[in-house]
Motif scaffolding. Structure first.
Motif, PDB file in Angstrom:
ATOM      1  N   SER A  99       0.668  -1.155   0.081  1.00  0.00           N
ATOM      2  CA  SER A  99      -0.032  -0.039  -0.177  1.00  0.00           C
ATOM      3  C   SER A  99       0.690   1.304   0.272  1.00  0.00           C
ATOM      4  CB  SER A  99      -0.915  -0.013   1.182  1.00  0.00           C
ATOM      5  OG  SER A  99      -0.262  -0.395   2.488  1.00  0.00           O
ATOM      6  N   PRO A 152      -3.123   6.166  -0.013  1.00  0.00           N
ATOM      7  CA  PRO A 152      -3.699   6.859   1.342  1.00  0.00           C
ATOM      8  C   PRO A 152      -4.349   5.681   2.005  1.00  0.00           C
ATOM      9  CG  PRO A 152      -5.009   7.576  -0.460  1.00  0.00           C
ATOM     10  CD  PRO A 152      -3.797   6.923  -0.974  1.00  0.00           C
ATOM     11  N   ALA A 153      -4.740   6.098   3.429  1.00  0.00           N
ATOM     12  CA  ALA A 153      -5.042   5.324   4.305  1.00  0.00           C
ATOM     13  C   ALA A 153      -6.627   4.882   3.824  1.00  0.00           C
ATOM     14  CB  ALA A 153      -5.368   5.899   5.582  1.00  0.00           C
ATOM     15  N   ASP A 154      -7.303   5.704   3.354  1.00  0.00           N
ATOM     16  CA  ASP A 154      -8.630   5.288   2.721  1.00  0.00           C
ATOM     17  C   ASP A 154      -8.576   4.164   1.907  1.00  0.00           C
ATOM     18  OD1 ASP A 154      -9.790   7.320   4.216  1.00  0.00           O
ATOM     19  OD2 ASP A 154     -10.275   8.767   2.620  1.00  0.00           O
ATOM     20  N   VAL A 158      -6.275   1.972   1.825  1.00  0.00           N
ATOM     21  CA  VAL A 158      -6.169   0.568   2.745  1.00  0.00           C
ATOM     22  C   VAL A 158      -7.459   0.125   3.318  1.00  0.00           C
ATOM     23  CG1 VAL A 158      -4.882  -0.436   4.599  1.00  0.00           C
ATOM     24  CG2 VAL A 158      -3.874   1.230   3.101  1.00  0.00           C
ATOM     25  N   ARG A 159      -8.173   1.158   3.791  1.00  0.00           N
ATOM     26  CA  ARG A 159      -9.606   0.839   4.404  1.00  0.00           C
ATOM     27  C   ARG A 159     -10.497   0.213   3.458  1.00  0.00           C
ATOM     28  NH1 ARG A 159     -11.281   3.479   8.975  1.00  0.00           N
ATOM     29  NH2 ARG A 159      -9.684   5.036   8.627  1.00  0.00           N
ATOM     30  N   GLU A 193       4.403  -1.874   3.803  1.00  0.00           N
ATOM     31  CA  GLU A 193       4.779  -0.411   3.600  1.00  0.00           C
ATOM     32  C   GLU A 193       6.229  -0.169   3.465  1.00  0.00           C
ATOM     33  OE1 GLU A 193       3.161   2.771   3.493  1.00  0.00           O
ATOM     34  OE2 GLU A 193       1.273   1.296   3.307  1.00  0.00           O
ATOM     35  N   GLU A 215       5.544   7.534   6.357  1.00  0.00           N
ATOM     36  CA  GLU A 215       4.114   7.065   5.883  1.00  0.00           C
ATOM     37  C   GLU A 215       3.621   5.750   6.300  1.00  0.00           C
ATOM     38  OE1 GLU A 215       2.225   5.596   1.423  1.00  0.00           O
ATOM     39  OE2 GLU A 215       4.448   6.337   1.625  1.00  0.00           O
ATOM     40  N   GLU A 249       2.346   6.411   9.845  1.00  0.00           N
ATOM     41  CA  GLU A 249       1.062   7.223   9.961  1.00  0.00           C
ATOM     42  C   GLU A 249      -0.114   6.564   9.510  1.00  0.00           C
ATOM     43  OE1 GLU A 249       1.684  10.608   7.164  1.00  0.00           O
ATOM     44  OE2 GLU A 249       3.128  11.347   8.478  1.00  0.00           O
ATOM     45  N   LYS A 250       0.219   5.533   8.642  1.00  0.00           N
ATOM     46  CA  LYS A 250      -1.111   4.584   8.153  1.00  0.00           C
ATOM     47  C   LYS A 250      -1.481   3.581   9.189  1.00  0.00           C
ATOM     48  CE  LYS A 250      -0.131   4.625   3.728  1.00  0.00           C
ATOM     49  NZ  LYS A 250       0.225   4.048   2.220  1.00  0.00           N
ATOM     50  N   LEU A 272      -5.326   3.313  11.252  1.00  0.00           N
ATOM     51  CA  LEU A 272      -5.937   2.573  11.058  1.00  0.00           C
ATOM     52  C   LEU A 272      -5.802   1.536  11.981  1.00  0.00           C
ATOM     53  CD1 LEU A 272      -5.286   2.030   7.254  1.00  0.00           C
ATOM     54  CD2 LEU A 272      -7.173   2.964   8.102  1.00  0.00           C
ATOM     55  N   TRP A 309       0.626  -5.335   9.792  1.00  0.00           N
ATOM     56  CA  TRP A 309       1.443  -4.498   8.880  1.00  0.00           C
ATOM     57  C   TRP A 309       2.967  -5.089   8.892  1.00  0.00           C
ATOM     58  CZ3 TRP A 309      -0.327  -0.424   6.503  1.00  0.00           C
ATOM     59  CH2 TRP A 309      -1.572  -0.105   6.745  1.00  0.00           C
TER      60      TRP A 309
END
Length: 233
Positions: A39, A43-45, A47-48, A60, A65, A68-69, A73, A80
């Motif tokens: 990912s 952005p985190a969205d 991943v969501r 990652e 970066e 932060e994700k 989340l 992760w």
């Protein structure tokens, strides 16, 4: 026009089918090949959305970066994996936010991760990155230096050495793809014959996962086939 979410879900489903077919062609159980969704830069969205479609493990490459994700989340219960080059001054964030690190290529990094991993967390699952194609610009320990590094990493507290990772030089030559992946598998098997207990081969990406699965990959790292082509800023 499909919205992005439904498009991502369909791509994930197609990828799962692709992995299953590759495993079947290799005479393997598809359940023995995990999908790691890469990912980075997304952005985190995104991943969501992938998580809502059933994907649980994400990779990652960049410490800030990724951190932060992971934080954004945290409530989703995702797994992760840090898969990029890791500098010694950035190990603390990785040691305590990630479940896995695939990119250990020198003992100093492993020692710092071990020392910085919080005692209340389970051991950090780690892989050693091996430079199987001999590129001067590529990260990874040389195959000849692998046994000494593997024994040293396996002895560290707070870490659990699970296996090996490789990012071979890109090529469309399937025979060459397979030869490089076979090199990593043979190195893993030799370490196991020498007394280690490694169960993971982190190898194969969007363009070569069939060759990797044919040679024994247990974890493929795929970004583009899930999220689309990246735009780097």
């Amino acid at each position: 026009m499909q919205d992005y979410k439904s498009g991502l879900s369909a791509r994930l489903q197609n990828l799962v089918i692709r992995i299953a077919r590759a495993a079947e062609a290799a005479g393997r159980d598809a359940a023995d090949v995990r999908l790691l969704a890469v990912s980075k830069t997304w952005p985190a969205d995104c991943v969501r959305e992938a998580a809502a479609a059933g994907q649980r493990a994400f990779g990652e490459n960049y410490v800030q970066e990724g951190a932060e994700k992971v934080d954004a989340l945290a409530g989703l219960g995702l797994e992760w994996h840090f898969i990029g080059p890791l500098q010694s001054n950035k190990t603390r964030q990785v040691a305590n936010r990630f479940a896995w690190v695939h990119s250990i290529d020198r003992l100093k990094i492993a020692e710092r991760l071990s020392a910085q991993r919080d005692a209340h967390l389970p051991p950090l699952e780690v892989c050693i990155q091996v430079n199987v194609s001999g590129e001067a610009s590529k990260s990874g320990v040389a195959p000849a230096a692998l046994p000494e590094l593997a024994r040293a990493v396996a002895a560290l507290p707070r870490l659990r050495l699970r296996g090996l990772m490789a990012i071979p030089e890109p090529t469309s030559d399937v025979a060459l793809q397979r030869a490089r992946f076979a090199t990593l598998r043979d190195l893993r098997d030799q370490l196991n014959a020498d007394g280690l207990a490694l169960d993971t081969l982190s190898m194969g990406m969007s363009d070569d996962l069939e060759a990797a699965i044919a040679e024994g990959s247990t974890m493929v790292r795929v970004g583009t086939a899930i999220f689309g082509s990246r735009v780097y800023h």
